[in-house]
Design a protein around this motif. Structure first.
Motif, PDB file in Angstrom:
ATOM      1  N   PHE A 198    -123.940  39.402  25.160  1.00 45.68           N
ATOM      2  CA  PHE A 198    -123.269  38.123  24.959  1.00 45.68           C
ATOM      3  C   PHE A 198    -124.262  37.030  24.572  1.00 45.68           C
ATOM      4  O   PHE A 198    -124.011  36.244  23.657  1.00 45.68           O
ATOM      5  CB  PHE A 198    -122.515  37.712  26.223  1.00 45.68           C
ATOM      6  N   SER A 203    -109.767  39.596  30.301  1.00 49.30           N
ATOM      7  CA  SER A 203    -110.766  40.484  30.895  1.00 49.30           C
ATOM      8  C   SER A 203    -112.185  39.982  30.673  1.00 49.30           C
ATOM      9  O   SER A 203    -113.088  40.285  31.451  1.00 49.30           O
ATOM     10  CB  SER A 203    -110.659  41.887  30.282  1.00 49.30           C
ATOM     11  N   LEU A 204    -112.396  39.239  29.573  1.00 51.17           N
ATOM     12  CA  LEU A 204    -113.736  38.831  29.189  1.00 51.17           C
ATOM     13  C   LEU A 204    -113.780  37.348  28.859  1.00 51.17           C
ATOM     14  O   LEU A 204    -112.855  36.797  28.263  1.00 51.17           O
ATOM     15  CB  LEU A 204    -114.206  39.631  27.964  1.00 51.17           C
ATOM     16  N   HIS A 205    -114.864  36.726  29.259  1.00 52.55           N
ATOM     17  CA  HIS A 205    -115.212  35.370  28.836  1.00 52.55           C
ATOM     18  C   HIS A 205    -116.666  35.135  29.232  1.00 52.55           C
ATOM     19  O   HIS A 205    -117.283  35.987  29.905  1.00 52.55           O
ATOM     20  CB  HIS A 205    -114.265  34.320  29.434  1.00 52.55           C
ATOM     21  N   VAL A 243    -117.669  35.791  33.119  1.00 50.78           N
ATOM     22  CA  VAL A 243    -117.038  36.868  33.873  1.00 50.78           C
ATOM     23  C   VAL A 243    -118.033  37.636  34.755  1.00 50.78           C
ATOM     24  O   VAL A 243    -117.643  38.235  35.769  1.00 50.78           O
ATOM     25  CB  VAL A 243    -116.300  37.815  32.906  1.00 50.78           C
ATOM     26  N   TYR A 251    -108.428  41.586  26.009  1.00 56.89           N
ATOM     27  CA  TYR A 251    -109.333  40.789  25.179  1.00 56.89           C
ATOM     28  C   TYR A 251    -109.222  41.061  23.667  1.00 56.89           C
ATOM     29  O   TYR A 251    -109.990  40.478  22.883  1.00 56.89           O
ATOM     30  CB  TYR A 251    -110.789  40.973  25.606  1.00 56.89           C
ATOM     31  N   ASP A 262    -109.200  49.862  27.804  1.00 58.21           N
ATOM     32  CA  ASP A 262    -108.886  48.666  28.580  1.00 58.21           C
ATOM     33  C   ASP A 262    -107.374  48.502  28.802  1.00 58.21           C
ATOM     34  O   ASP A 262    -106.805  47.437  28.588  1.00 58.21           O
ATOM     35  CB  ASP A 262    -109.455  47.408  27.894  1.00 58.21           C
ATOM     36  N   GLU A 279    -124.476  43.862  29.292  1.00 56.76           N
ATOM     37  CA  GLU A 279    -123.355  43.069  28.808  1.00 56.76           C
ATOM     38  C   GLU A 279    -123.745  41.598  28.674  1.00 56.76           C
ATOM     39  O   GLU A 279    -123.406  40.933  27.690  1.00 56.76           O
ATOM     40  CB  GLU A 279    -122.147  43.211  29.739  1.00 56.76           C
ATOM     41  N   MET A 305    -113.462  39.961  20.149  1.00 58.89           N
ATOM     42  CA  MET A 305    -112.969  39.740  21.496  1.00 58.89           C
ATOM     43  C   MET A 305    -112.351  38.348  21.552  1.00 58.89           C
ATOM     44  O   MET A 305    -112.932  37.384  21.041  1.00 58.89           O
ATOM     45  CB  MET A 305    -114.110  39.830  22.513  1.00 58.89           C
ATOM     46  N   MET A 336    -111.398  35.577  24.175  1.00 59.46           N
ATOM     47  CA  MET A 336    -111.805  35.288  25.541  1.00 59.46           C
ATOM     48  C   MET A 336    -111.027  34.123  26.123  1.00 59.46           C
ATOM     49  O   MET A 336    -110.823  33.104  25.456  1.00 59.46           O
ATOM     50  CB  MET A 336    -113.296  34.955  25.585  1.00 59.46           C
ATOM     51  N   HIS A 357    -106.994  47.611  24.739  1.00 54.92           N
ATOM     52  CA  HIS A 357    -107.839  46.440  25.003  1.00 54.92           C
ATOM     53  C   HIS A 357    -106.984  45.215  25.306  1.00 54.92           C
ATOM     54  O   HIS A 357    -107.198  44.125  24.761  1.00 54.92           O
ATOM     55  CB  HIS A 357    -108.764  46.183  23.818  1.00 54.92           C
TER      56      HIS A 357
END
Length: 589
Positions: free
Chosen positions: A363, A310-312, A315, A468, A113, A359, A303, A305, A465
């Motif tokens: 989550f 990049s992530l939450h 997303v 995140y 990432d 994904e 992670m 967020m 990464h």
């Protein structure tokens, strides 16, 4: 006369013995005396009330690209790291043919990432072979020492071309060519070789890096080349849920070649107790003198967020994907609209997505471990970022108490970004989502692992990464959480925590000239106000090449950091000194 004396500190020397009071004397970049009251020096540093430790030796980073443009490897140096080892998990940028540069960048972008735009802008390619890569690093000034490992994906592709990328089985000729390249890299100064067999690592959506499915003949052939070179760590990241199935050949490789072998030892929810059996195997191999090590983390692999990351939780939502390209202020304005909030937090949409998207399903299964990332006050008057929260404090648990929608609570927490003086409403709040090492809802498993003689403090992933993860702060967390602030279970001795990330990491990688405050050793030193040491909350900055974003985390309480006797940081600020160098191969005191 000494060059420098560090006066009156509480010395935690890296050996594991109890701290003691005394001075540390330095001359010509080496430690010459430790303990007692030393004589005059050209420079004195007052360490009264502080602890004095060796510099941290971080052996699991991904600065392979950043090292070509950033002399500080930020933020590692802000956390007292004086030696960083790159080239882990089988990915890196050498050897490389000119027409494969973009492809190697795509692998690093997918696996670690690190945005391709950042790497394309930042890397100034002036190498093809691995020795040439080391020469390029050697020519650049830097504030800390760096070492590199030969990455499997680059070697395999360099030798096999497209056949390596499509995972064709290596021929005997291919293996001989790879052995030659790895041997040349080690002789030029590489500290080891790395590979990955985990199915988590992908690039270009669904492709696995070369080497993921390498045959035993290929792996063991490379190990023979390492043995012939006379040094090097074999570093491997496995498919964590099936790690037990990898032990037989890792043990054989370590035994037959007498090479240190380090594998990632991670707790997963699918196999929450496997770590116990892995530690039991390390007990057996340790008793037999086999140099097998489990690489462990100091906290949950998580992670972080946020709306800038990049992530939450939102997303994957089609509406978010439409909004995401907007400039930040315009995006923030949209996020404040009630209609947008209602659409993004519709739980039915998430549940439907989870039926067709891995994904989203991952989550949804893990939502019970989604927390608002906060900093709590400590008895010392510092703040402690809570990386060991109670499951009862999760977003889902809190929502159940009131009948609220947990997605709405997560959304509001990220949008409001509550601080000590109330909500800032700047959209920069963060959520904490522990993925590995939190199956029990606490860090009790890591507490056990850190005390094992064959675990290697690792997996901080500095430089990777960036959208995140911010585990590069691990050295500071090891002291604040485990030695001082932990409330959910027993703490650990300060001297053990220092040893785990100085002497122990240095010795496994053959760096016998550092990690210990003793006469003749390299003068890499941290002077730390242990009472006020703290981690600040992570936050996003946009300081990478091409304006790239990264998650960073600063610390308070580092009085000074010295590399080879020169002060590189004072009170958290760089001095401009650049005593760092490329470490080539094993080092001797």
């Amino acid at each position: 006369m000494l060059d420098t004396v560090i006066r009156g500190g509480r010395v935690v020397d890296g050996s594991g013995r109890a701290p003691f009071s005394g001075d540390v004397g330095i001359k010509d970049g080496r430690i010459v005396e430790v303990g007692g009251k030393l004589g005059a020096a050209h420079r004195e540093i007052d360490a009264q009330g502080a602890i004095v430790t060796p510099g941290w030796v971080d052996v699991h980073t991904h600065y392979d690209g950043q090292v070509t443009w950033d002399p500080y490897l930020s933020p590692s140096t802000q956390h007292g790291v004086t030696t960083a080892v790159m080239g882990n998990c089988g990915v890196g940028f050498a050897p490389v043919k000119p027409d494969r540069r973009e492809w190697l960048i795509s692998v690093m972008e997918g696996v670690e990432d690190i945005p391709g735009t950042v790497l394309n802008e930042g890397i100034q390619w002036d190498w093809e072979s691995f020795p040439q890569y080391l020469d390029s690093l050697d020519a650049k000034p830097r504030a800390l020492d760096v070492g590199a490992q030969v990455p499997h994906s680059a070697v395999r592709t360099y030798v096999m071309g497209e056949r390596g990328i499509t995972h064709d089985e290596a021929t005997a000729e291919d293996i001989r060519a790879m052995m030659q390249i790895v041997g040349e890299g080690l002789k030029a100064g590489a500290l080891g070789f790395s590979t990955s067999r985990t199915l988590i690592h992908k690039y270009q959506q669904h492709k696995y890096p070369p080497g993921t499915f390498a045959s035993p003949e290929e792996i063991l052939g490379i190990a023979r080349a390492m043995k012939a070179a006379g040094h090097g760590v074999f570093q491997m990241t496995a498919n964590h849920v099936s790690m037990e199935g990898e032990l037989w050949w890792l043990t054989q490789l370590a035994r037959d070649n007498q090479l240190p072998v380090a594998f990632a030892l991670v707790q997963t929810d699918q196999t929450p107790d496997t770590w116990k059996r892995l530690l039991a195997h390390l007990d057996q191999t340790n008793a037999q003198g086999i140099p097998l090590f489990g690489s462990v983390s100091g906290r949950a692999t998580s992670m972080v967020m946020g709306f800038q990351g990049s992530l939450h939780p939102f997303v994957l939502h089609p509406l978010w994907q439409q909004m995401a390209p907007l400039p930040w202020e315009a995006l923030l304005a949209k996020l404040r609209e009630p209609e947008v909030r209602a659409a993004l937090t519709n739980m039915k949409v998430v549940e439907m997505a989870a039926q067709v998207n891995q994904e989203a399903a991952f989550f949804l299964r893990g939502m019970a471990r989604l927390f608002v990332l906060r900093a709590n006050a400590t008895p010392q008057g510092t703040c402690s970022v809570d990386y060991e929260p109670l499951l009862a404090d999760s977003v889902v648990a809190q929502a159940q108490k009131t009948g609220a929608n947990p997605l709405e609570m997560a959304y509001d927490a990220m949008l409001a970004n509550d601080g000590p003086d109330g909500p800032r409403n700047d959209g920069k709040g963060l959520l904490y989502f522990p993925v590995f090492n939190y199956s029990y809802g606490d860090l009790s498993q890591i507490h056990t692992e850190l005390q094992h003689p064959r675990t290697l403090m690792s997996l901080a992933d500095g430089g990777a990464h960036v959208g995140y993860v911010c585990d590069v702060s691990m050295p500071t967390f090891m002291l604040t959480h485990w030695a001082r602030d932990r409330t959910r279970g027993p703490k650990l001795p300060l001297e053990l925590l220092v040893k785990k990330q100085t002497r122990d990491t240095a010795q496994v990688y053959g760096l016998h000239d550092r990690g210990l405050l003793a006469p003749g050793m390299k003068a890499d030193v941290n002077i730390i106000d242990f009472t006020r040491l703290q981690l600040d909350l992570p936050h996003f900055v946009f300081d990478l090449p091409a304006g790239g974003r990264r998650l960073t985390q600063s610390a308070q309480g580092y009085i000074a950091t010295l590399v080879s006797g020169e002060t590189t940081f004072e009170q958290g600020q760089p001095t401009g000194a650049m005593p760092g160098r490329l470490v080539r191969g094993p080092q001797h005191a």
